[in-house]
Enzyme design. Sequence first.
Site, PDB file in Angstrom:
ATOM      1  N   ARG A  38       0.197  -6.536  10.601  1.00 42.58           N
ATOM      2  CA  ARG A  38      -0.856  -6.418   9.582  1.00 42.58           C
ATOM      3  C   ARG A  38      -1.813  -7.601   9.631  1.00 42.58           C
ATOM      4  O   ARG A  38      -3.001  -7.454   9.320  1.00 42.58           O
ATOM      5  CB  ARG A  38      -0.223  -6.280   8.191  1.00 42.58           C
ATOM      6  CG  ARG A  38       0.417  -4.920   7.987  1.00 42.58           C
ATOM      7  CD  ARG A  38       1.076  -4.775   6.650  1.00 42.58           C
ATOM      8  NE  ARG A  38       1.538  -3.404   6.467  1.00 42.58           N
ATOM      9  CZ  ARG A  38       2.291  -2.994   5.468  1.00 42.58           C
ATOM     10  NH1 ARG A  38       2.674  -3.857   4.538  1.00 42.58           N
ATOM     11  NH2 ARG A  38       2.662  -1.743   5.379  1.00 42.58           N
ATOM     12  N   GLY A 379       0.815   5.431   1.832  1.00 42.38           N
ATOM     13  CA  GLY A 379       0.449   5.992   0.533  1.00 42.38           C
ATOM     14  C   GLY A 379      -1.034   6.314   0.445  1.00 42.38           C
ATOM     15  O   GLY A 379      -1.433   7.358  -0.073  1.00 42.38           O
TER      16      GLY A 379
END
Length: 399
Positions: A38, A379
């Site tokens: 990330r 999500g």
Amino acid sequence: MNYNKKSVEDIDVKGKRVLCRCDFNVPTKEGKITSDKRIVAAMPTIEYLVNHGARVILCSHMGKPKGEWKPELSLQVVADRLSELLGKPVVMAKDVVGEDAKAKAAALKDGDVMLLENVRFMKGETKNDPELSKELASLAEIFVNDAFGTAHRAHSSTAGVADYLPAVCGFLVEKEVSIMGKALADPTRPFVAILGGAKVSDKLNVINNLLEKVDTLIIGGGMAYTFLAAKGYSVGKSLLDNEKIDYCRDMMAKAEAKGVKLLLPVDTVIAADFPNPIDADIAVKTVAANAIPDDMEGLDIGEETRKLFADAVKSAKTVVWNGPMGVFENPTLAQGTIAVAQALADSDAVTIVGGGDSAAACEQLGFADQITHISTGGGASLEFLEGLELPGIACLQDR
């Protein structure tokens, strides 16, 4: 939602203090980062800002401290890794919007980089508290959101701050929005969507929304057994959403009415019990989807289903995949997920994997480089597929 948002390339950042929201929610063990993916993913935006003379103020959350100061969730380890990747020091603030953060932000020179402490140490962050949003905004002159993984959250650092600053996206968010946005708004056809995962209830609105857009909808994973039950099949001990059987019937009827091909498993890999531990050796056999014994449960798609699904992918021009086909953490029960990942890797179509377990499967299997786009937010990508407005994207300026 308008998917055509201004990016860092559309504004002049030279000499400006730029608050850049990243997703540095990285896994750690004993105070060390175990995967810096990330952080690496945020580097193109950070390097662009540095190279164009911005005074860069990075912020992120890590874990769920719930408004409490937890040393083990400090972003200091991220600052250290960023310093290594940038080849220059990244100044670490001791707080989020306190005296230390304000003093360090004010002292920045063109091309300097600093990192605020974990924004979720602040109680108001997850409540999108206007006061916290205002204080964050007071540190900078421009807001850049490059954290797609939290774009579905209306938090102070993801959306609230945009009420007080000009707001644009970074390269990571721009890529997510442009590729996934086009796939949903104007796909090259045939458009095939593959949904897996455990429960129908997790993807109710995704199924409904995709049936408005796709040419073929493939259902696998644990959720497929509720659809099979809706067809009148006995599913034994398989995962079953009893309350969603009527919904599945409605969705099958909707697919037929709209001329959408709805593909369900034609055979399934079964076992006496769910593996415990999850990666344990397990005795399995394959049966037709309408022949699951009462004392057995389906845990993966069978070989004929793998071929059926792969053929549908082969003829597609756009493919979106979210959710594994079986218990992919178990080598014996990972074959369906591997087959779908392989089909996407072999395809000439635009292939999009919607984060989460599907992304993990592609990366573990070494197929990541052969996929057009793997989303950085499970999500967020799911809500994207539902057709919901993502607060962290909606708040950005339109082109």
